[in-house]
Design a protein around this motif. Sequence first.
Motif, mmCIF file in Angstrom:
data_model
loop_
_atom_site.group_PDB
_atom_site.id
_atom_site.type_symbol
_atom_site.label_atom_id
_atom_site.label_comp_id
_atom_site.label_asym_id
_atom_site.label_seq_id
_atom_site.Cartn_x
_atom_site.Cartn_y
_atom_site.Cartn_z
ATOM 1 N N ARG A 92 0.853 -1.193 0.000
ATOM 2 C CA ARG A 92 0.000 0.000 0.000
ATOM 3 C C ARG A 92 0.887 1.241 0.000
ATOM 4 N NH1 ARG A 92 -4.654 -2.135 3.903
ATOM 5 N NH2 ARG A 92 -3.331 -1.353 5.554
ATOM 6 N N ASP A 126 -2.668 5.559 1.659
ATOM 7 C CA ASP A 126 -3.715 5.076 2.560
ATOM 8 C C ASP A 126 -4.848 4.379 1.825
ATOM 9 O OD1 ASP A 126 -2.320 6.036 4.683
ATOM 10 O OD2 ASP A 126 -3.513 7.867 4.939
ATOM 11 N N ARG A 127 -5.131 4.779 0.597
ATOM 12 C CA ARG A 127 -6.307 4.275 -0.114
ATOM 13 C C ARG A 127 -5.993 3.272 -1.225
ATOM 14 N NH1 ARG A 127 -10.857 7.349 1.234
ATOM 15 N NH2 ARG A 127 -10.460 8.125 3.334
ATOM 16 N N GLY A 187 -3.791 0.050 -2.936
ATOM 17 C CA GLY A 187 -2.951 -1.101 -2.649
ATOM 18 C C GLY A 187 -2.814 -1.999 -3.865
ATOM 19 N N GLU A 246 -1.951 -5.963 -4.873
ATOM 20 C CA GLU A 246 -1.942 -7.268 -4.222
ATOM 21 C C GLU A 246 -1.585 -8.374 -5.204
ATOM 22 O OE1 GLU A 246 -4.873 -10.127 -1.478
ATOM 23 O OE2 GLU A 246 -5.597 -8.211 -2.296
ATOM 24 N N TRP A 266 -8.767 -0.614 -3.867
ATOM 25 C CA TRP A 266 -9.095 0.711 -3.360
ATOM 26 C C TRP A 266 -9.747 0.564 -1.988
ATOM 27 C CZ3 TRP A 266 -7.686 5.470 -4.334
ATOM 28 C CH2 TRP A 266 -8.375 6.533 -3.748
ATOM 29 N N TYR A 267 -9.146 1.228 -0.964
ATOM 30 C CA TYR A 267 -9.619 1.150 0.421
ATOM 31 C C TYR A 267 -10.483 2.376 0.717
ATOM 32 C CZ TYR A 267 -6.181 -2.548 0.916
ATOM 33 O OH TYR A 267 -5.471 -3.707 0.761
ATOM 34 N N TYR A 294 -12.498 -2.921 1.115
ATOM 35 C CA TYR A 294 -11.827 -2.562 -0.135
ATOM 36 C C TYR A 294 -12.461 -3.319 -1.293
ATOM 37 C CZ TYR A 294 -9.365 -6.997 0.619
ATOM 38 O OH TYR A 294 -9.070 -8.331 0.842
#
Length: 254
Positions: free
Chosen positions: A84, A87-88, A90, A92, A133-134, A145
Amino acid sequence: MKVQGIIFRLFIFLLATSTISVKAQEDWRNIDWGEFIVRFGLSYVAPNDAGTSLKYRVLQQWDLYNSTWEIDTAQTWQISGVWRPSDRLGFELMHINSAAYDVTLDNFTGNPGSSQIQLGDFKVSTTLAFANWYFLDPSYFFRPYLGAGINYTDYHTVSISRQFDEYLMDSGMSVAPGSLNMGHSWDWALQGGIDFNLDFRQFRYPLLINLAALYYLSDTDPTVNFPTELGSDRLYAHFDYNPWIINVGIGTKF
């Protein structure tokens, strides 16, 4: 004097270069690389298992006409890593390991008194890459997310059943045992999940509990290859795997 001047200038140049190098190294170490997450857990896999009946390239074998692929759900393990940078956002990478299946052909008419025959078995391993997206910032206890990405699915450890081999030979199609082949695929994937942050003071790194649901597309063209009196032949089909997956995992972040 000229030689001494050249040596002095060279010394100053090397000193300045080393100073810049050390400073650059210090700057690199001070870069905020964001947050890294590592998870390990279990996966429950529910395939769509929509498969066309096995057939010749031109003609249909009557016993296999309108037969369909039937496979059950599977359980396996998965591992994932998330970077990440903010903060928003990431990124994976996930691997779901070797879900095992037995394939039954339904609506089969070649066995009197039974409408099914065992075709064989195979395993499926999938590697997925997501951009997530968180919706909440890191201060929240839970962080939902959504993610979209791609998958590579490998159908491996494939074998044909003894029952289907006997059918091929008893029906006169084959003169010896055959083989089942599956292949691999690339396609898109979607996921939605929640990370629960459990920050225990006695642990150096915080504990994470993850719940996620995934759906991805994967299809392949299986073949049954077998020897004949004139050489070799094959049956082919089209198989849509397209599974829904529920992941439950535990991990940490640093």
